[in-house]
Design an enzyme around this catalytic site. Structure first.
Site, short mmCIF file in Angstrom:
data_model
loop_
_atom_site.label_atom_id
_atom_site.label_comp_id
_atom_site.label_asym_id
_atom_site.label_seq_id
_atom_site.Cartn_x
_atom_site.Cartn_y
_atom_site.Cartn_z
N HIS A 134 13.40 12.14 7.34
CA HIS A 134 13.34 10.69 7.37
C HIS A 134 12.97 10.21 5.97
CE1 HIS A 134 12.45 6.75 9.39
NE2 HIS A 134 11.64 6.62 8.35
N HIS A 148 1.94 8.14 9.96
CA HIS A 148 1.44 8.23 8.59
C HIS A 148 0.28 7.28 8.35
CE1 HIS A 148 4.11 4.75 8.23
NE2 HIS A 148 3.63 4.49 7.04
N GLU A 203 0.72 -2.80 5.25
CA GLU A 203 2.06 -3.07 5.77
C GLU A 203 2.00 -4.18 6.83
OE1 GLU A 203 3.67 0.55 7.27
OE2 GLU A 203 3.39 1.64 5.39
N TYR A 232 12.80 -3.29 17.37
CA TYR A 232 12.46 -2.32 16.34
C TYR A 232 12.43 -0.94 16.98
CZ TYR A 232 9.92 0.06 12.61
OH TYR A 232 9.54 0.93 11.63
N HIS A 277 -0.71 -3.05 9.60
CA HIS A 277 -1.36 -1.75 9.49
C HIS A 277 -1.96 -1.67 8.09
CE1 HIS A 277 1.92 -0.83 12.57
NE2 HIS A 277 0.79 -0.92 13.22
N HIS A 296 -0.64 4.89 11.89
CA HIS A 296 0.31 4.21 12.77
C HIS A 296 1.60 5.01 12.83
CE1 HIS A 296 0.85 2.66 8.68
NE2 HIS A 296 2.11 2.41 8.98
#
Length: 436
Positions: free
Chosen positions: A289, A332, A338, A347, A362, A368
């Site tokens: 990713h 992470h 964020e 989403y 976050h 999260h």
């Protein structure tokens, strides 16, 4: 696009005129301007900034903007830059969709501004603030300008018909616009409207460097549009209201003429809009990713190379094709803060609870990632090419630790107290006897 012109590159010189030959030839401020206009410069940077970063525009207008009555303090509503009014909150936070004004209220764009969180100081010109707007009334005989910083406006519901000193911008959901500090504008609407605003102080938004991506990709310069010059030559017996945000407070001055009387302009300090559907997506095609930085549309860099005061990042429709990969965002903890919003659709990492018109925050090093349902499906489902479509999410990412305002944490009453439970059912899968 008769009222728009292509903003074909950042840092270049642009021009537009509503009447032929309204722009002076050969110099910026002749002894007498064409049509009896006044020459006025608006500076976006210090005079002595390097040429590649210097921003300014010349406006040729019917009245100089200095012609107004003194500013007087006015009620600032739910705007706030007091980052100490609430105790710090490191929890994962999610807001349900922010309310639109009720039918018995008439709220315009300025009255509908509310600050959710932020950090830094507009007085010291370093930092950022995140606002939402919710309005059901057009601004009438009223304009607004921000002495503190630049606004990046993200409509989520309802088109904004924005009149600026440089001309008009129609901004729909799935488009954004940037109106830099000092530029006067007014917002008209056709229906109740709601959206998000990222404000930055002391720096302007710019296109991110592409590095190994090369010369092409992400947001292309030729897709940014600037207004075409148009002007209003009217006198207002009851006065025209000029609202100024200065050091986080609002002030009002009256004048008898429109601030949108600019007949021609030239320069590179210009408001602009961008259609997010034009974003050229770069993505992982084999395994793993990729970091969300590959989805950066605009950045407001700090003085530390590679670190932004704020980035505007989107998660648009795209293909997921990686093999042997957990495709959604991984769990992470980030050194950045964020703030996410959803313009439309769902989403992928949180299909339940994260709704258009809502948001999440976050904070730095607060963990999260995907909810339980997303983790199980993505860990066990068949991996085949899959199109993530019908959605547009975005992220305001900043290197600042964001503080909540009282409105954002308490008054709006939109924080979901059960957000943390979306991870509560994650199971222990550890097997000490596992063999590859």
């Amino acid at each position: 696009m008769s009222e728009m012109e292509y903003l074909s590159g950042f840092g270049n010189e642009f021009s537009s005129e509503a009447l032929p030959d309204a722009l002076p030839k050969g110099q910026n401020s002749p002894q007498k301007c064409p049509y009896g206009l006044y020459a006025e410069q608006i500076s976006g940077t210090a005079f002595t900034c390097p040429r590649e970063t210097n921003q300014r525009s010349w406006l040729y207008r019917i009245h100089p903007s200095v012609q107004h009555e003194p500013f007087k303090a006015m009620e600032r509503g739910n705007l706030s830059h007091d980052w100490d009014e609430q105790h710090p909150n490191p929890n994962q936070l999610r807001w349900k969709p922010f309310d639109l004004p009720s039918n018995d209220q008439e709220i315009d764009f300025v009255q509908g501004l509310a600050t959710v969180c932020g950090a830094g100081s507009p007085r010291e010109r370093n930092g950022t603030a995140i606002h939402i707007y919710a309005c059901n009334k057009s601004m009438t005989n009223r304009c607004f300008y921000n002495s503190d910083g630049d606004f990046l406006i993200v409509p989520q519901k309802g088109k904004l018909r924005i009149t600026t000193e440089f001309g008009k911008l129609d901004v729909n959901p799935n488009e954004i616009c940037v109106i830099q500090h000092g530029i006067r504008f007014s917002v008209a609407i056709d229906e109740p409207s709601r959206g998000y605003i990222l404000e930055v102080w002391g720096v302007h938004f710019r296109l991110p460097n592409l590095g190994p991506i090369g010369a092409n990709g992400l947001a292309n310069p030729f897709d940014f549009l600037s207004p075409k010059a148009s002007f209003v030559d009217e006198t207002y017996e009851d006065g025209f209201q000029v609202v100024n945000k200065y050091q986080g407070h609002l002030f009002c001055a009256m004048q008898d003429h429109s601030p949108f009387d600019v007949v021609a302009w030239r320069g590179n300090f210009v408001p602009y809009k961008y259609d997010l559907s034009n974003f050229m997506v770069i993505n992982a095609v084999e395994f793993d990713h990729a970091d969300p930085s590959i989805f950066t549309v605009l950045t407001a860099p700090s003085n530390t190379p590679g670190v932004a005061i704020a980035d505007f990042v989107i998660f648009p429709p795209r293909w997921a094709v990686q093999e042997h990969t957990f495709r959604p965002p991984y769990y992470h903890r980030n050194c950045m803060s964020e703030f996410m919003g959803l313009i439309s659709g769902q989403y992928e990492a949180k299909e339940e609870g994260f709704a258009p018109g809502g948001a999440s925050l976050h904070s730095m090093y607060t963990p999260h990632g995907p909810d339980t349902q997303c983790f199980e499906q993505s860990s066990n489902g068949e991996l085949k090419p899959f199109h993530i479509g019908g959605t547009m999410a975005f992220m305001f990412e900043t290197s600042f630790g964001l503080a909540l305002t009282k409105w954002g944490e308490e008054v709006c009453r939109k924080i979901d107290p059960k957000y943390y439970t979306c991870w509560s059912d994650l199971k222990k899968h550890f097997d000490p006897n596992w063999k590859p």
